[in-house]
Scaffold this active site. Structure first.
Site, PDB file in Angstrom:
ATOM      1  N   GLU A 168      54.708  62.777   2.206  1.00 16.52           N
ATOM      2  CA  GLU A 168      53.214  62.892   2.144  1.00 16.52           C
ATOM      3  C   GLU A 168      52.637  64.199   2.463  1.00 16.52           C
ATOM      4  O   GLU A 168      52.011  64.688   3.385  1.00 16.52           O
ATOM      5  CB  GLU A 168      52.658  62.029   3.435  1.00 16.52           C
ATOM      6  CG  GLU A 168      53.332  60.394   3.570  1.00 16.52           C
ATOM      7  CD  GLU A 168      52.649  59.892   4.686  1.00 16.52           C
ATOM      8  OE1 GLU A 168      52.050  60.690   5.660  1.00 16.52           O
ATOM      9  OE2 GLU A 168      52.929  58.585   4.878  1.00 16.52           O
ATOM     10  N   GLU A 349      57.112  53.601   2.709  1.00 17.42           N
ATOM     11  CA  GLU A 349      56.583  53.406   4.048  1.00 17.42           C
ATOM     12  C   GLU A 349      55.477  52.392   3.955  1.00 17.42           C
ATOM     13  O   GLU A 349      54.646  52.399   2.979  1.00 17.42           O
ATOM     14  CB  GLU A 349      55.987  54.695   4.724  1.00 17.42           C
ATOM     15  CG  GLU A 349      56.914  55.500   5.258  1.00 17.42           C
ATOM     16  CD  GLU A 349      56.437  56.686   6.074  1.00 17.42           C
ATOM     17  OE1 GLU A 349      55.074  56.637   6.473  1.00 17.42           O
ATOM     18  OE2 GLU A 349      57.065  57.760   6.090  1.00 17.42           O
TER      19      GLU A 349
END
Ligand code: IFM
Length: 446
Positions: A168, A349
């Site tokens: 991320e 995720e």
């Protein structure tokens, strides 16, 4: 939650769970580890809601055998963990063999249990020493990252089954350097864009370093969120388009050979950098939690958009809207937008925090999480049916853990952790997922 049976996933679909080093390991001073930017940030009064840090966290550093046994019982194909850069190159310089020893033990135990190790190299815990020389605003950090990637690949390149360079980078950019809510706590707003470029450069250099060691396949994990314009003025719509470019395209466009979206480049880009960044990857990791509402920025805002709460959804303990259709939407958008340049995707995720507590019998019944996972898995299946090559789904997270600026107040785990005793208690979602994986292993098909 619907009672319709979960549709079957393709043969070879990867079932997994994810964690990250600083959120679970503890062992902050063990075996030569030095502070990361998160140790510094957590040690700064007022930064973490409950004043805690990841110093002990889930003590996974000393309990990884117990945690691997939990993974084996769950029946996952793959376990995504992150390697702590400050364990491996504590000062950003010389390699610390004792730091690598821990990951070698973990990887070997996973392989013995029949679980594929999936290693993320950077999940936000930059060595503080590198922050002191400029961190991600400084180009040299990208070179240091490639050296670190090389050191990990030299030890584990023959055993890790999927390498993820960065986790991320958009969240590390926006919260860490844009608004300052995360470490290193810089509020630079759009002046933080060199951080995006240097992370991407680090990714590209690390891909080359991993390939040179024969390590692979290689991936990067991005955070995606479908953008919902709130308000119907031209300015609201323009703000939504602009925010979509920042959140969803800033990292993906250059990775897939398109260069930076209009208006989002930076003078930090040098000749040849975009070619390094666009080195082919084997998998794109997709992290998804919720859609984002955007409207035009109020007068005087340092940013050209305003983030607003979306009404009409159930909400998690983080107050994030529960919107499984958003996961389908981002997967279908990636496929439509990037076409043949999009590598196979894995959802690296997906998960939710709820206020889970043991009941009088000691059971942790997390029905909301089961409904959440059920809905998001169906959304993945819809995307596969729509033609997106989605090859896996990893639940965030195996364990309740240290949730960054939220400290220990948010529980994302399939397994409850009592932080006083370090007792692990599998929640009902763990049992649900275990049964689902077993059923799909017995009968995989599309
Ligand atoms: O806990 C984080 C993780 O570190 C990165 N993705 C989102 C999770 C939940 O906030």
């Amino acid at each position: 939650m619907t009672t319709t049976p979960m549709p079957a996933f393709p043969a070879g679909f990867r079932w997994g769970v994810s964690t990250s080093a600083y959120q679970i390991e503890g062992g902050a001073d063990a075996d030569g580890r030095t502070p990361s930017i998160w140790d510094t940030f957590a040690g700064t009064p007022g930064r973490i809601v409950d004043g805690s840090s990841g110093e002990t966290a889930c003590d996974h550093y000393h309990r990884h055998t117990t945690d691997v046994a939990l993974l084996a019982d769950l029946g996952v194909d793959a376990y995504r963990f992150s390697v702590a850069w400050p364990r491996v190159r504590p000062d950003g310089g010389a390699v610390n063999p004792a730091g690598l020893d821990f990951y070698e033990r973990l990887v070997d135990d996973l392989l013995t249990a029949g679980i594929d190790p999936v290693a993320t190299l950077f999940h936000w815990d930059l060595p503080q020493s590198l922050q002191d020389t400029g961190g991600w605003l400084h180009r040299d950090t990208a070179e240091r990252f490639a050296e670190y990637a090389d050191a990990v690949a030299a030890r584990l390149g023959d055993r890790v089954k999927l390498w993820i360079t960065l986790n991320e980078p958009f969240i590390h950019l926006s919260l860490g350097h844009g608004t300052g809510e995360h470490a290193p706590g810089q509020a630079l707003f759009l002046d933080a864009l060199p951080v995006a470029h240097h992370q991407l450069l680090a990714h590209g250099l690390a891909v080359a370093a991993l390939r040179a060691r024969g390590a692979g396949p290689v991936a990067i994990t991005n955070h995606y969120s479908p953008i919902r314009p709130v308000g119907d003025t031209e300015a609201d719509r323009a703000a939504a388009v602009g925010y979509h470019a920042l959140h969803n395209r800033l990292f993906t466009d250059p990775l897939l050979g398109r260069g930076y979206p209009t208006g989002l480049t930076t003078p930090a880009v040098r000749d040849g950098d975009l070619d390094v960044i666009a080195a082919p990857i084997d998998v794109l990791g997709v992290n998804y939690y919720n859609p984002t509402g955007i409207r035009a920025a109020p007068e005087g805002s340092p940013l050209p958009f305003d983030l607003v709460e979306l009404d009409g959804y159930p909400r998690t303990a983080c107050d994030w809207p529960v919107a499984p259709g958003g996961l389908r939407d981002v997967l279908v958008w990636l496929h439509a937008e990037y076409g043949d340049t999009l590598p196979p995707v894995q959802v690296t995720e997906s998960g939710c925090a709820y206020d889970d507590r043991p009941d009088a019998e000691g059971r942790v019944v997390d029905t909301d999480r089961i409904a959440y996972l059920d809905g998001h898995l169906r959304a993945v299946h819809e995307a596969i049916t729509a033609g997106v090559d989605v090859q896996g789904y990893y639940v965030w997270s195996l364990l309740d853990n240290w949730e960054w600026a939220e400290g220990f107040t948010k529980r994302f785990g399939l397994v409850h952790v009592d932080y006083d005793t370090q007792t692990r208690t599998p929640k009902s979602s763990y049992t649900w997922l275990r049964d689902l994986i077993a059923a799909h292993r017995a009968a995989p098909r599309r």
